[in-house]
Design a protein around this motif. Structure first.
Motif, PDB file in Angstrom:
ATOM      1  N   VAL A 131       0.837  -1.202   0.000  1.00  0.00           N
ATOM      2  CA  VAL A 131       0.000   0.000   0.000  1.00  0.00           C
ATOM      3  C   VAL A 131       0.875   1.256   0.000  1.00  0.00           C
ATOM      4  N   PHE A 132       1.934   1.241   0.826  1.00  0.00           N
ATOM      5  CA  PHE A 132       2.853   2.382   0.879  1.00  0.00           C
ATOM      6  C   PHE A 132       3.501   2.630  -0.486  1.00  0.00           C
ATOM      7  N   LEU A 133       3.998   1.542  -1.096  1.00  0.00           N
ATOM      8  CA  LEU A 133       4.626   1.680  -2.418  1.00  0.00           C
ATOM      9  C   LEU A 133       3.614   2.128  -3.466  1.00  0.00           C
ATOM     10  N   GLY A 134       2.398   1.598  -3.364  1.00  0.00           N
ATOM     11  CA  GLY A 134       1.347   1.971  -4.312  1.00  0.00           C
ATOM     12  C   GLY A 134       1.027   3.451  -4.243  1.00  0.00           C
ATOM     13  N   MET A 135       0.899   3.977  -3.029  1.00  0.00           N
ATOM     14  CA  MET A 135       0.600   5.407  -2.865  1.00  0.00           C
ATOM     15  C   MET A 135       1.755   6.274  -3.347  1.00  0.00           C
ATOM     16  N   LEU A 136       2.982   5.814  -3.086  1.00  0.00           N
ATOM     17  CA  LEU A 136       4.161   6.555  -3.570  1.00  0.00           C
ATOM     18  C   LEU A 136       4.186   6.569  -5.094  1.00  0.00           C
ATOM     19  N   GLY A 137       3.882   5.416  -5.705  1.00  0.00           N
ATOM     20  CA  GLY A 137       3.861   5.331  -7.160  1.00  0.00           C
ATOM     21  C   GLY A 137       2.798   6.222  -7.772  1.00  0.00           C
ATOM     22  N   ILE A 138       1.615   6.241  -7.166  1.00  0.00           N
ATOM     23  CA  ILE A 138       0.535   7.090  -7.657  1.00  0.00           C
ATOM     24  C   ILE A 138       0.932   8.559  -7.571  1.00  0.00           C
ATOM     25  N   TYR A 139       1.549   8.940  -6.436  1.00  0.00           N
ATOM     26  CA  TYR A 139       1.986  10.337  -6.269  1.00  0.00           C
ATOM     27  C   TYR A 139       2.979  10.739  -7.363  1.00  0.00           C
ATOM     28  N   LEU A 140       3.963   9.869  -7.614  1.00  0.00           N
ATOM     29  CA  LEU A 140       4.954  10.168  -8.656  1.00  0.00           C
ATOM     30  C   LEU A 140       4.295  10.258 -10.034  1.00  0.00           C
ATOM     31  N   LEU A 141       3.282   9.444 -10.234  1.00  0.00           N
ATOM     32  CA  LEU A 141       2.607   9.417 -11.538  1.00  0.00           C
ATOM     33  C   LEU A 141       1.817  10.694 -11.791  1.00  0.00           C
ATOM     34  N   VAL A 142       0.994  11.084 -10.811  1.00  0.00           N
ATOM     35  CA  VAL A 142       0.063  12.199 -11.030  1.00  0.00           C
ATOM     36  C   VAL A 142       0.672  13.568 -10.764  1.00  0.00           C
ATOM     37  N   SER A 143       1.888  13.607 -10.204  1.00  0.00           N
ATOM     38  CA  SER A 143       2.481  14.900  -9.853  1.00  0.00           C
ATOM     39  C   SER A 143       3.367  15.472 -10.952  1.00  0.00           C
ATOM     40  N   GLN A 144       3.422  14.827 -12.099  1.00  0.00           N
ATOM     41  CA  GLN A 144       4.291  15.294 -13.173  1.00  0.00           C
ATOM     42  C   GLN A 144       3.767  16.600 -13.773  1.00  0.00           C
ATOM     43  N   ARG A 145       4.654  17.550 -13.917  1.00  0.00           N
ATOM     44  CA  ARG A 145       4.255  18.881 -14.404  1.00  0.00           C
ATOM     45  C   ARG A 145       3.700  18.838 -15.824  1.00  0.00           C
ATOM     46  N   ASN A 146       4.328  18.014 -16.674  1.00  0.00           N
ATOM     47  CA  ASN A 146       3.873  17.963 -18.071  1.00  0.00           C
ATOM     48  C   ASN A 146       2.458  17.394 -18.179  1.00  0.00           C
ATOM     49  N   TYR A 267       3.705   3.045 -29.542  1.00  0.00           N
ATOM     50  CA  TYR A 267       3.942   2.590 -30.923  1.00  0.00           C
ATOM     51  C   TYR A 267       2.926   3.161 -31.907  1.00  0.00           C
ATOM     52  N   PHE A 268       1.637   3.138 -31.549  1.00  0.00           N
ATOM     53  CA  PHE A 268       0.593   3.531 -32.497  1.00  0.00           C
ATOM     54  C   PHE A 268       0.187   5.008 -32.393  1.00  0.00           C
ATOM     55  N   LEU A 269       0.275   5.587 -31.191  1.00  0.00           N
ATOM     56  CA  LEU A 269      -0.207   6.958 -31.005  1.00  0.00           C
ATOM     57  C   LEU A 269       0.911   7.942 -30.675  1.00  0.00           C
ATOM     58  N   ASN A 270       2.146   7.445 -30.653  1.00  0.00           N
ATOM     59  CA  ASN A 270       3.303   8.296 -30.331  1.00  0.00           C
ATOM     60  C   ASN A 270       3.167   8.983 -28.967  1.00  0.00           C
ATOM     61  N   GLU A 271       2.520   8.302 -28.017  1.00  0.00           N
ATOM     62  CA  GLU A 271       2.413   8.848 -26.664  1.00  0.00           C
ATOM     63  C   GLU A 271       3.774   8.762 -25.980  1.00  0.00           C
ATOM     64  N   GLN A 272       4.163   9.852 -25.347  1.00  0.00           N
ATOM     65  CA  GLN A 272       5.478   9.918 -24.706  1.00  0.00           C
ATOM     66  C   GLN A 272       5.460   9.195 -23.355  1.00  0.00           C
ATOM     67  N   ILE A 273       6.543   8.510 -23.069  1.00  0.00           N
ATOM     68  CA  ILE A 273       6.696   7.833 -21.780  1.00  0.00           C
ATOM     69  C   ILE A 273       7.877   8.482 -21.061  1.00  0.00           C
ATOM     70  N   SER A 274       7.589   9.253 -20.021  1.00  0.00           N
ATOM     71  CA  SER A 274       8.647   9.958 -19.297  1.00  0.00           C
ATOM     72  C   SER A 274       9.375   9.010 -18.351  1.00  0.00           C
ATOM     73  N   VAL A 275      10.581   9.426 -17.946  1.00  0.00           N
ATOM     74  CA  VAL A 275      11.369   8.638 -16.990  1.00  0.00           C
ATOM     75  C   VAL A 275      10.604   8.524 -15.669  1.00  0.00           C
ATOM     76  N   GLN A 276       9.951   9.624 -15.259  1.00  0.00           N
ATOM     77  CA  GLN A 276       9.194   9.599 -14.009  1.00  0.00           C
ATOM     78  C   GLN A 276       8.024   8.619 -14.085  1.00  0.00           C
TER      79      GLN A 276
END
Length: 305
Positions: A131-146, A267-276
């Motif tokens: 749960v702790f890792l999951g919440m940390l992962g979600i925070y990193l995911l949704v907090s990206q400025r772009n 591959y199909f939509l050229n969606e960018q995958i950031s390091v974060q």
């Protein structure tokens, strides 16, 4: 022999919810560019429901159900499809398909917390770490400025979270609900009633309806694949698994779905995958692993002796 057949069905069903469902993010993203979200989902599920009933009748299966089974199917159709899926398709207008899949990968975390809140189920030490890792992962995911800088991105995130709550409650409800015994017929009722509710929602939102003949080739093919594989095959597999294995194990499709969605979106939509996003995905999926593992943290064993 019967046990071997059941094991084979379980393996095939997991393949369906792992890989096929992972591809539906791409297919929905393509289709929602031309078709309004609730109308899109409504056509998908009503068509799938009609096809399922047609196949059931041709194969000699009875589609008769009790009043309680019917209304339970309507309720699940709303939780899983009208709200759980329709809102995610709506959110895809504001966020990338790979982002939506990554956010939804936290589904086991939501189910675990809901089981704790509603059923009083104890959370094991390893699951707490998950749960702790999951919440940390979600925070990193949704907090990206772009991502936060995109128009209505926060709204899209919140809609997906609401859909996750709906899907999680439905997953728990299935385990004890009185539903049609045949998984295929059960799926048909959920698809048809959920699709009709989506048409009602679409009408209420004043979405423009259009004929499939006016859609582009890409959208037409996306809808065919969504109806046959994403709806009939994968959702029937999902209903089957919820009755034969635990909800937490069924939710492990979130290990694979984001990876499939990220690769296809790139591959199909050229969606960018950031390091974060990659770091968030690794942390989030590691958390999902710990949520579902039955092992005990060795470091905690020392305090138990």
């Amino acid at each position: 022999m019967q046990e071997k057949k059941k094991t084979t069905l379980i393996i095939l069903a997991f393949f369906a919810i792992y890989v096929i469902w992972g591809s539906t993010y791409l297919l929905n993203k393509i289709a929602v560019q031309e078709i309004p979200p609730f109308f899109l989902a409504g056509i998908r599920f009503v068509t799938a429901g009609i096809l399922i009933f047609g196949m059931a009748l041709l194969s000699g299966k009875s589609i008769k159900v009790s009043k309680k089974q019917f209304w339970n199917s309507v309720f699940l159709g709303f939780l899983f499809l009208s709200f759980g899926n329709g809102v995610v398709v709506w959110a895809l207008k504001f966020v990338d398909s790979n982002f939506a899949a990554l956010e939804i990968s936290a589904q086991p975390l939501v189910i675990l917390l809901m089981m704790w809140i509603l059923q009083g189920k104890k959370i094991q030490p390893m699951s707490l770490f998950g749960v702790f890792l999951g919440m940390l992962g979600i925070y990193l995911l949704v907090s990206q400025r772009n991502i936060l800088g995109q128009e209505n991105a926060v709204l899209g995130m919140l809609m997906i979270f609401g859909a996750m709550l709906s899907w999680a409650y439905g997953s728990l409800f299935v385990a004890k609900a009185d539903l049609p015994k045949n998984y295929f017929v059960n799926t048909g009722y959920q698809m048809l009633t959920g699709g009709v509710l989506l048409f009602i929602i679409s009408f209420a939102f004043n979405e423009p309806w259009s004929s499939p003949t006016t859609w582009s080739d890409g959208v037409q093919w996306s809808m065919v694949l969504l109806i046959i594989f994403g709806s009939i095959v994968a959702f029937t597999s999902f209903n089957f698994l919820l009755r034969v294995v635990s909800p937490e194990k069924v939710a492990t499709n979130t290990y694979v779905n984001p990876i499939v969605a990220m690769v296809l979106g790139w591959y199909f939509l050229n969606e960018q995958i950031s390091v974060q996003s990659i770091v968030a995905a690794i942390i989030l999926l590691t958390g999902v692993y710990f949520i579902n593992t039955k092992k005990t943290l060795k470091i905690l064993n020392r305090f138990k002796k």
